[in-house]
Design a protein around this motif. Structure first.
Motif, PDB file in Angstrom:
ATOM      1  N   ILE A  91       0.940  -1.390   0.312  1.00 18.24           N
ATOM      2  CA  ILE A  91      -0.037   0.160   0.185  1.00 18.24           C
ATOM      3  C   ILE A  91       0.787   1.271  -0.035  1.00 18.24           C
ATOM      4  O   ILE A  91       1.972   1.313   0.651  1.00 18.24           O
ATOM      5  CB  ILE A  91      -0.777   0.105   1.231  1.00 18.24           C
ATOM      6  CG1 ILE A  91      -1.967  -1.209   1.207  1.00 18.24           C
ATOM      7  CG2 ILE A  91      -1.543   1.300   1.280  1.00 18.24           C
ATOM      8  CD1 ILE A  91      -2.762  -1.300   2.438  1.00 18.24           C
ATOM      9  N   GLY A  92       0.599   2.277  -0.736  1.00 20.86           N
ATOM     10  CA  GLY A  92       1.226   3.517  -0.799  1.00 20.86           C
ATOM     11  C   GLY A  92       0.359   4.608  -1.581  1.00 20.86           C
ATOM     12  O   GLY A  92      -0.722   4.321  -2.139  1.00 20.86           O
ATOM     13  N   PRO A  93       0.966   5.839  -1.755  1.00 21.72           N
ATOM     14  CA  PRO A  93       0.223   6.839  -2.332  1.00 21.72           C
ATOM     15  C   PRO A  93       0.102   6.769  -3.723  1.00 21.72           C
ATOM     16  O   PRO A  93      -0.542   7.856  -4.348  1.00 21.72           O
ATOM     17  CB  PRO A  93       0.898   8.078  -1.665  1.00 21.72           C
ATOM     18  CG  PRO A  93       2.565   7.494  -1.500  1.00 21.72           C
ATOM     19  CD  PRO A  93       2.239   6.117  -1.254  1.00 21.72           C
ATOM     20  N   SER A  94       0.784   6.041  -4.337  1.00 20.57           N
ATOM     21  CA  SER A  94       0.580   5.853  -5.934  1.00 20.57           C
ATOM     22  C   SER A  94       1.047   4.505  -6.458  1.00 20.57           C
ATOM     23  O   SER A  94       1.403   3.794  -5.515  1.00 20.57           O
ATOM     24  CB  SER A  94       1.680   6.980  -6.343  1.00 20.57           C
ATOM     25  OG  SER A  94       2.895   6.291  -6.721  1.00 20.57           O
ATOM     26  N   PRO A  95       0.557   3.990  -7.674  1.00 21.57           N
ATOM     27  CA  PRO A  95       0.790   2.796  -7.898  1.00 21.57           C
ATOM     28  C   PRO A  95       2.335   2.078  -7.980  1.00 21.57           C
ATOM     29  O   PRO A  95       2.578   1.139  -7.972  1.00 21.57           O
ATOM     30  CB  PRO A  95       0.050   2.902  -9.299  1.00 21.57           C
ATOM     31  CG  PRO A  95      -0.831   4.011  -9.219  1.00 21.57           C
ATOM     32  CD  PRO A  95      -0.471   5.048  -8.536  1.00 21.57           C
TER      33      PRO A  95
ATOM     34  N   VAL B  23      17.651   9.314   8.290  1.00 23.99           N
ATOM     35  CA  VAL B  23      16.906   9.074   7.056  1.00 23.99           C
ATOM     36  C   VAL B  23      17.445   9.754   5.883  1.00 23.99           C
ATOM     37  O   VAL B  23      17.497  11.153   5.984  1.00 23.99           O
ATOM     38  CB  VAL B  23      15.289   9.145   7.684  1.00 23.99           C
ATOM     39  CG1 VAL B  23      14.678   9.081   5.934  1.00 23.99           C
ATOM     40  CG2 VAL B  23      14.868   8.208   8.545  1.00 23.99           C
ATOM     41  N   ALA B  24      17.730   9.224   4.795  1.00 21.11           N
ATOM     42  CA  ALA B  24      18.208   9.951   3.811  1.00 21.11           C
ATOM     43  C   ALA B  24      17.533  10.811   3.090  1.00 21.11           C
ATOM     44  O   ALA B  24      17.825  11.648   2.041  1.00 21.11           O
ATOM     45  CB  ALA B  24      19.294   8.957   2.934  1.00 21.11           C
ATOM     46  N   GLY B  25      16.203  10.521   3.005  1.00 20.07           N
ATOM     47  CA  GLY B  25      15.200  11.135   2.169  1.00 20.07           C
ATOM     48  C   GLY B  25      14.021  10.363   1.789  1.00 20.07           C
ATOM     49  O   GLY B  25      14.077   9.160   1.952  1.00 20.07           O
ATOM     50  N   PRO B  26      13.239  10.810   0.838  1.00 21.07           N
ATOM     51  CA  PRO B  26      12.155   9.957   0.532  1.00 21.07           C
ATOM     52  C   PRO B  26      12.686   9.036  -0.708  1.00 21.07           C
ATOM     53  O   PRO B  26      13.592   9.168  -1.286  1.00 21.07           O
ATOM     54  CB  PRO B  26      11.011  11.116  -0.191  1.00 21.07           C
ATOM     55  CG  PRO B  26      11.936  11.987  -0.552  1.00 21.07           C
ATOM     56  CD  PRO B  26      12.956  12.272   0.556  1.00 21.07           C
ATOM     57  N   ALA B  27      11.697   8.095  -0.978  1.00 23.91           N
ATOM     58  CA  ALA B  27      12.137   7.131  -1.785  1.00 23.91           C
ATOM     59  C   ALA B  27      11.985   7.646  -3.302  1.00 23.91           C
ATOM     60  O   ALA B  27      10.947   8.646  -3.434  1.00 23.91           O
ATOM     61  CB  ALA B  27      11.490   5.586  -1.964  1.00 23.91           C
ATOM     62  N   PRO B  28      12.822   7.419  -4.162  1.00 19.53           N
ATOM     63  CA  PRO B  28      12.787   8.214  -5.744  1.00 19.53           C
ATOM     64  C   PRO B  28      11.299   7.660  -6.616  1.00 19.53           C
ATOM     65  O   PRO B  28      11.148   6.509  -6.439  1.00 19.53           O
ATOM     66  CB  PRO B  28      13.829   7.930  -6.352  1.00 19.53           C
ATOM     67  CG  PRO B  28      14.440   6.430  -5.875  1.00 19.53           C
ATOM     68  CD  PRO B  28      13.772   6.594  -4.328  1.00 19.53           C
ATOM     69  N   GLU B  29      10.855   8.636  -7.222  1.00 14.34           N
ATOM     70  CA  GLU B  29      10.011   8.000  -8.156  1.00 14.34           C
ATOM     71  C   GLU B  29      10.939   7.369  -9.333  1.00 14.34           C
ATOM     72  O   GLU B  29      12.247   7.497  -9.588  1.00 14.34           O
ATOM     73  CB  GLU B  29       9.421   9.267  -8.909  1.00 14.34           C
ATOM     74  CG  GLU B  29       8.283   9.969  -8.037  1.00 14.34           C
ATOM     75  CD  GLU B  29       7.073   8.888  -7.632  1.00 14.34           C
ATOM     76  OE1 GLU B  29       6.828   8.012  -8.723  1.00 14.34           O
ATOM     77  OE2 GLU B  29       6.539   8.955  -6.617  1.00 14.34           O
ATOM     78  N   LEU B  30      10.319   6.444 -10.015  1.00 20.83           N
ATOM     79  CA  LEU B  30      11.000   5.687 -11.070  1.00 20.83           C
ATOM     80  C   LEU B  30      11.839   6.302 -11.975  1.00 20.83           C
ATOM     81  O   LEU B  30      11.031   7.286 -12.861  1.00 20.83           O
ATOM     82  CB  LEU B  30      10.137   4.740 -11.823  1.00 20.83           C
ATOM     83  CG  LEU B  30      10.610   3.886 -12.908  1.00 20.83           C
ATOM     84  CD1 LEU B  30      11.517   2.626 -12.285  1.00 20.83           C
ATOM     85  CD2 LEU B  30       9.557   2.985 -13.627  1.00 20.83           C
ATOM     86  N   GLY B  31      13.134   6.459 -12.127  1.00 21.70           N
ATOM     87  CA  GLY B  31      13.895   7.136 -13.070  1.00 21.70           C
ATOM     88  C   GLY B  31      14.326   8.720 -13.076  1.00 21.70           C
ATOM     89  O   GLY B  31      14.793   9.258 -13.773  1.00 21.70           O
TER      90      GLY B  31
ATOM     91  N   GLU C  62       6.700  14.423  -2.328  1.00 23.69           N
ATOM     92  CA  GLU C  62       5.613  14.913  -3.127  1.00 23.69           C
ATOM     93  C   GLU C  62       4.359  14.519  -2.818  1.00 23.69           C
ATOM     94  O   GLU C  62       3.377  15.007  -3.309  1.00 23.69           O
ATOM     95  CB  GLU C  62       5.953  14.487  -4.699  1.00 23.69           C
ATOM     96  CG  GLU C  62       6.019  13.174  -5.047  1.00 23.69           C
ATOM     97  CD  GLU C  62       6.099  13.264  -6.583  1.00 23.69           C
ATOM     98  OE1 GLU C  62       5.319  13.169  -7.197  1.00 23.69           O
ATOM     99  OE2 GLU C  62       7.239  12.819  -6.913  1.00 23.69           O
ATOM    100  N   TYR C  63       4.237  13.184  -1.967  1.00 20.77           N
ATOM    101  CA  TYR C  63       2.944  12.870  -1.727  1.00 20.77           C
ATOM    102  C   TYR C  63       2.634  13.411  -0.171  1.00 20.77           C
ATOM    103  O   TYR C  63       1.687  13.019   0.434  1.00 20.77           O
ATOM    104  CB  TYR C  63       2.847  11.330  -1.485  1.00 20.77           C
ATOM    105  CG  TYR C  63       3.249  10.726  -2.791  1.00 20.77           C
ATOM    106  CD1 TYR C  63       2.284  10.737  -3.971  1.00 20.77           C
ATOM    107  CD2 TYR C  63       4.472  10.329  -3.042  1.00 20.77           C
ATOM    108  CE1 TYR C  63       2.472  10.297  -5.129  1.00 20.77           C
ATOM    109  CE2 TYR C  63       4.787   9.433  -4.171  1.00 20.77           C
ATOM    110  CZ  TYR C  63       3.878   9.553  -5.544  1.00 20.77           C
ATOM    111  OH  TYR C  63       4.133   9.180  -6.742  1.00 20.77           O
ATOM    112  N   GLY C  64       3.286  14.356   0.553  1.00 18.48           N
ATOM    113  CA  GLY C  64       3.318  14.938   1.757  1.00 18.48           C
ATOM    114  C   GLY C  64       4.080  14.316   2.648  1.00 18.48           C
ATOM    115  O   GLY C  64       5.073  13.443   2.145  1.00 18.48           O
ATOM    116  N   PRO C  65       3.955  14.464   3.940  1.00 18.93           N
ATOM    117  CA  PRO C  65       4.851  13.819   4.911  1.00 18.93           C
ATOM    118  C   PRO C  65       5.148  12.617   5.206  1.00 18.93           C
ATOM    119  O   PRO C  65       4.073  11.911   5.008  1.00 18.93           O
ATOM    120  CB  PRO C  65       4.671  14.714   6.316  1.00 18.93           C
ATOM    121  CG  PRO C  65       3.172  15.230   6.046  1.00 18.93           C
ATOM    122  CD  PRO C  65       2.958  15.402   4.616  1.00 18.93           C
TER     123      PRO C  65
END
Length: 392
Positions: A55-59, A363-371, A343-346
């Motif tokens: 489960i997550g904020p985007s597919p 924590v090094a930061g949020p996970a990256p979007e693909l590519g 980009e999905y909020g905190p």
């Protein structure tokens, strides 16, 4: 996006090329990223499959993926193409670590076995994280957490404990193997720091879990001739479980003789005779001891037992759900959780569980979007925008 953010931590300045997927490898490199390294995650055009399975904020941003890939930079390269493979070779030139979770034949077919990568960067630390070591006959078998739990003896131990073969409620093989890959990689980096020599490292999930299981369960089977079957009786005692209380459950371990004497003196159970006075005596009949304690714990509430046991210095804890960890007073007091903007909020991540006085990780930061970092990273390597587009 500019150049990568300057990071602190004991691994600041280390650059990692990460060709891992799912959980074992990404968990290893997640910790490396939290410790300050620049981790470049190489993904195929469809991305790491873990993007899609929780489960997550985007597919493409499932919760498991978001956690074990936080703080990394994502580059999409199609390694089935000459352009993609050439781009990866260029990235290897500036790397300290190359880590992958492909089977040996697959990575060799792509042209990135250790000899290939060391020809580009002789002092590279190259970590193979496999299901099975390539030195054995099972080297080409696929492996997942469930199958390794079964093969390493964990499901059999669960059967000894509960009467039914079962998996534990955590992907423990993936995570233990990931931690093993972490320490093996950092040890190789330490050797390189002292000598300038790179090397190849291999971590097999099956071998890792066999070692993990046999820490206590090898027991008398280690000796020649064997003195017992390979199992640790206390761990598989049928009555070893949280104790029921008047209003719930409690976990407690009244283990050494000092604790036992304090408990008997305070509670005065009628069954606590001299035949149970020493740890050796109790160990020989541990399942009976657990059964007797279970009867006694029914006599008071969970809160009453916690107050008493903790006053006696006996380890005791309430049973918590994973949800309750997010509101745990101790974890919040030590700053365990870190909230990171995305980009999905905190996003409230479980943070770094270790502490360093001079080089703390975070924590090094949020996970990256693909590519999302493909163009940036290939530009940094001098390949330009055209190469970035072609690599996809």
């Amino acid at each position: 996006m500019g150049s990568p953010t300057k990071r602190n931590g004991p691994l600041a300045g280390v650059r990692v090329i990460d060709l891992t997927t799912m959980v074992m490898g990404p968990y290893c490199t997640q910790i490396i990223a939290d410790m300050g390294a620049d981790v470049i995650k190489i993904e195929p055009p469809d991305g790491d499959g873990t993007r899609y399975i929780s489960i997550g904020p985007s597919p493409t941003m499932g919760g498991v993926f978001a956690n074990v890939n936080r703080g990394k930079r994502s580059v999409v390269l199609d390694l089935q193409t000459d352009t993609g493979r050439e781009a990866l070779r260029r990235l290897i030139e500036g790397a300290d670590v190359f880590i992958h979770t492909m089977r040996a034949k697959a990575i060799a077919k792509l042209g990135f076995a250790y000899a290939d990568v060391a020809a580009i960067k002789p002092d590279i630390v190259y970590t193979n994280a496999y299901g099975y070591s390539r030195r054995g006959p099972d080297r080409d078998l696929p492996a997942y957490d469930d199958t390794i739990q079964a093969e390493c003896g964990l499901t059999a131990v669960q059967q000894m404990l509960t009467g039914e073969a079962s998996y534990v409620g955590s992907i423990i093989a993936d995570k233990v193997a990931g931690l093993t890959a972490l320490y093996a990689t950092v040890m190789a980096l330490f050797h390189r720091e002292r000598t300038g020599e790179g090397q190849e490292v291999e971590v097999g999930m099956f071998e890792t879990m066999a070692s993990f299981m046999l820490v206590e369960h090898a027991n008398g089977a280690m000796f020649s001739p064997p003195l017992s079957k390979a199992h640790y009786p206390r761990a598989v005692a049928r009555n070893r479980r949280p104790y029921r209380t008047k209003d719930g459950h409690i976990s407690a371990l009244i283990y050494n003789d000092k604790m036992w004497a304090k408990f008997v003196d305070a509670v005065k159970p009628s069954w606590a005779g001299p035949e149970l006075a020493t740890l050796q005596q109790r160990a020989r009949q541990i399942d009976r001891v657990y059964g007797l304690l279970a009867e006694t714990f029914l006599e008071r509430t969970t809160a009453e037992w916690l107050e008493l046991l903790r006053s006696l210095g006996i380890p005791a804890a309430p049973l918590r759900t994973p949800d309750e960890l997010f509101d745990n007073a101790h974890l919040n007091a030590v700053g365990f959780f870190e909230t990171v903007d995305s980009e999905y909020g905190p996003v409230r991540f479980p943070g770094v569980p270790t502490w360093f006085s001079r080089t703390p990780g975070r924590v090094a930061g949020p996970a990256p979007e693909l590519g999302i970092h493909t163009r940036q990273i290939l530009d940094e390597a001098g390949m330009g925008m055209g190469a970035a587009a072609a690599a996809r």
